[in-house]
Design a protein around this motif. Structure first.
Motif: not given
Length: 181
Positions: A33, A75, A79-80, A92-97, A100-101
Motif C-alpha cells: 500500500t 487504491s 484503503r482498498r 474491490f476489497f476493504d483492507l481492514e476487514t 469485498q467492498a
C-alpha cells in the motif's frame, strides 16, 4: 520469486526489515500500500494473500482476500485493493476487514490488469480478449465504451496526472490514450 519466499527490505539501509515468509509455490506479484502497512502477494495456482505490517518485523496473520487474483493494485488512499484474475470480473476489497467492498465489475473475459487513476475515482482494467475498460469506481459503471486493441494486452499504466493511459499490446504496440475521451 522462484524460491517462493517473500522478503521485505529496508530501502534506506538495505537490511532485511521483516522475517522471510515461505510459500508453497512461486510468487506472481507483490505490492505494498502507499503507506507500507499492507502487502498483497499471490502464488502461482494459489489464493492471493494480504498481510498487515505493524511496528514489529513480523507480519500479522494473512487476511483472506482476492481468490485467484492475478492482477492487483491498491487504491491511492491505501484503503482498498482492486483485483482481477481468472474470473471475468474485477473486485474491490476493504483492507481492514478483507471483505469485498463496492461493486463487482463484470467483464466478458478474465481480467489481466487493473490500474487506478491517481484520484482513485477511476479503475482501468484489461481483459484477455484485447480490450481495455474504464470504470467509475463508486458506481461500477463504464465511463467509456471498451477500447479494442490490436493484440493481447500485456501492460497498462495511468500517468501521474491521471489524464493519459499507456497500453502495451501485442508485444509491440505501445499507445498513449486520453482518458477524458
Amino acid at each position: 520469486g522462484d524460491d517462493a519466499v517473500v522478503r521485505v527490505w529496508d530501502a534506506r539501509t538495505g537490511a532485511p526489515w521483516a522475517i522471510p515468509v515461505k510459500h508453497t509455490a512461486p510468487l506472481l506479484l507483490a505490492e505494498f500500500t502507499p503507506d507500507g502497512r499492507f502487502l498483497f502477494h499471490n502464488e502461482l495456482w494459489a489464493r492471493g494473500q494480504l498481510w498487515q505490517f505493524t511496528q514489529t518485523d513480523h507480519p500479522g496473520p494473512p487476511i483472506p482476500v482476492a481468490p485467484e487474483a492475478r492482477a492487483a493494485q491498491f487504491s491511492p488512499d491505501g484503503r482498498r485493493l482492486a483485483t482481477g484474475g481468472h474470473e471475468p470480473s474485477a473486485r474491490f476489497f476493504d483492507l481492514e476487514t478483507g471483505a469485498q467492498a463496492g461493486p463487482t465489475l463484470a467483464h466478458p473475459q478474465p481480467v489481466r490488469e487493473v490500474r487506478y487513476t491517481p484520484d482513485g475515482k477511476t479503475l482501468v482494467t484489461a481483459t484477455i480478449d484485447k480490450a481495455v475498460w474504464i470504470w467509475d469506481v463508486a458506481s461500477g459503471t463504464l465511463r467509456l465504451p471498451p477500447m479494442r486493441l490490436r493484440g493481447a494486452v500485456h501492460r497498462i499504466d495511468v500517468s501521474p496526472d491521471g489524464q493519459s493511459l499507456l497500453t502495451l499490446s501485442g508485444g509491440a504496440f505501445l499507445n498513449v490514450w486520453d482518458l477524458a475521451t
